[in-house]
Design an enzyme around this catalytic site. Sequence first.
Site, PDB file in Angstrom:
ATOM      1  N   LYS A  24      28.365 -25.307 -48.022  1.00 44.35           N
ATOM      2  CA  LYS A  24      29.683 -24.933 -48.674  1.00 44.35           C
ATOM      3  C   LYS A  24      30.006 -25.815 -49.644  1.00 44.35           C
ATOM      4  O   LYS A  24      30.718 -25.388 -50.717  1.00 44.35           O
ATOM      5  CB  LYS A  24      30.738 -25.059 -47.689  1.00 44.35           C
ATOM      6  CG  LYS A  24      30.641 -23.848 -46.546  1.00 44.35           C
ATOM      7  CD  LYS A  24      31.975 -23.360 -45.994  1.00 44.35           C
ATOM      8  CE  LYS A  24      31.829 -22.253 -45.064  1.00 44.35           C
ATOM      9  NZ  LYS A  24      33.105 -21.947 -44.477  1.00 44.35           N
ATOM     10  N   LYS A  84      29.707 -12.649 -44.633  1.00 41.03           N
ATOM     11  CA  LYS A  84      30.740 -11.716 -45.342  1.00 41.03           C
ATOM     12  C   LYS A  84      30.928 -12.271 -46.738  1.00 41.03           C
ATOM     13  O   LYS A  84      31.746 -11.667 -47.509  1.00 41.03           O
ATOM     14  CB  LYS A  84      31.981 -11.885 -44.572  1.00 41.03           C
ATOM     15  CG  LYS A  84      32.650 -13.379 -44.068  1.00 41.03           C
ATOM     16  CD  LYS A  84      33.295 -12.853 -42.858  1.00 41.03           C
ATOM     17  CE  LYS A  84      33.627 -14.499 -42.489  1.00 41.03           C
ATOM     18  NZ  LYS A  84      34.311 -14.611 -41.082  1.00 41.03           N
ATOM     19  N   LYS A  96      21.190 -15.582 -43.521  1.00 40.87           N
ATOM     20  CA  LYS A  96      21.937 -14.912 -42.620  1.00 40.87           C
ATOM     21  C   LYS A  96      22.922 -13.971 -43.000  1.00 40.87           C
ATOM     22  O   LYS A  96      23.286 -14.032 -44.180  1.00 40.87           O
ATOM     23  CB  LYS A  96      22.946 -16.331 -42.086  1.00 40.87           C
ATOM     24  CG  LYS A  96      23.823 -15.981 -40.828  1.00 40.87           C
ATOM     25  CD  LYS A  96      24.754 -17.295 -40.838  1.00 40.87           C
ATOM     26  CE  LYS A  96      26.181 -16.758 -40.314  1.00 40.87           C
ATOM     27  NZ  LYS A  96      26.974 -17.791 -40.305  1.00 40.87           N
TER      28      LYS A  96
END
Length: 342
Positions: free
Chosen positions: A125, A210, A207
């Site tokens: 992140k 969203k 993966k």
Amino acid sequence: MINMSEVLNNNAPEKKQVIYSAVQPSGNITLGNYIGALRNFSLFEDKESLFCVADLHSLTVRQDPAQLRKRSPSLAALYIACGLDPEKNIIYCQSHVPAHAELSWILNCYTYMGELNRMTQFKAKSQQHADNINAGLFTYPVLMAADILLYQTDIVPVGLDQKQHVEICRDIAQRFNSVYGDVFTLPEPYIRKSTAKIMSLSEPTKKMSKSDPDESFVSLFDDPDTIRRKIKRAVTDSEAQIRFDPENKPGVSNLLTILSALKNQTVEEVEQSLSGLGYGQLKEAVAQTVIEEFAPIQARYKEIMADKTYLPTILKENAARAQYLAQKTLRKVYKKVGLYQP
Ligand code: TRP
């Protein structure tokens, strides 16, 4: 039905087990979230289960306030639509229970920078949001540990990507217990082996997420035409043979995994049932299965959202139930660490 032996970790002591999980309300809930997490939540109906909308966690990445305000109740409604009974389970928003932030502070003082630095999600992140590497992103696992430990949780059903966070939670709990006695129950992750990871439709080595472009995932809110279109466009390969081989055929293998998960069949069974068919037929089978799986959930979701008082009432009541349980643990912790309480 789901085969309970199909788990990585499932120690089953006799006492009534506490199950805890959460999802962030920070975007579309995807087919990956559904298969990896949401769908498994209802396995635990007979246990004491808490399912949380992790809205505080969402703030570690910039959110549009108006959207976040809508997404939180929407996710709670989705929990219910997926079959969780809000009378039997505690379905609530994290920010409605102040004990989460309170315990999180204490646990921050029992967590090392070095441990947090090793978290793969933090590293990923920080790269994704290089302009906003805030302290919350760094201490994210500590808040998650607080979520879990407040309720003396035994089992945490999550996707494989959250395993490391459950492990650091155990480490923090163990460290705390070794100083102050048995304050926290040590939780175990519950990860379904075969379906732990659903990959992106457009980049099947990554993966399903969203936060990626729209065509790469199926959302739980997509209508049948959209679902069919996205799955038809899923990246496959040029071999034209339906075979499960994640390394060489990530796209086809991902479609087989989705089908196997939703049909509760092994990958081999699915593979056999499709033998001799082409990719077009495989995709049609996947699309049809996803559409049928989502239809009743979407219908129930609409009903829940149409009733303007039902959800707010449920969420208030359940937050109060959660706060009552959380407060017991928090009070004990305050006492143990020496915070004066008249
Ligand atoms: N970090 C989890 C995720 O991104 C969400 C989460 C927050 C969670 N608190 C939790 C999951 C506690 C399990 C238990 O998916």
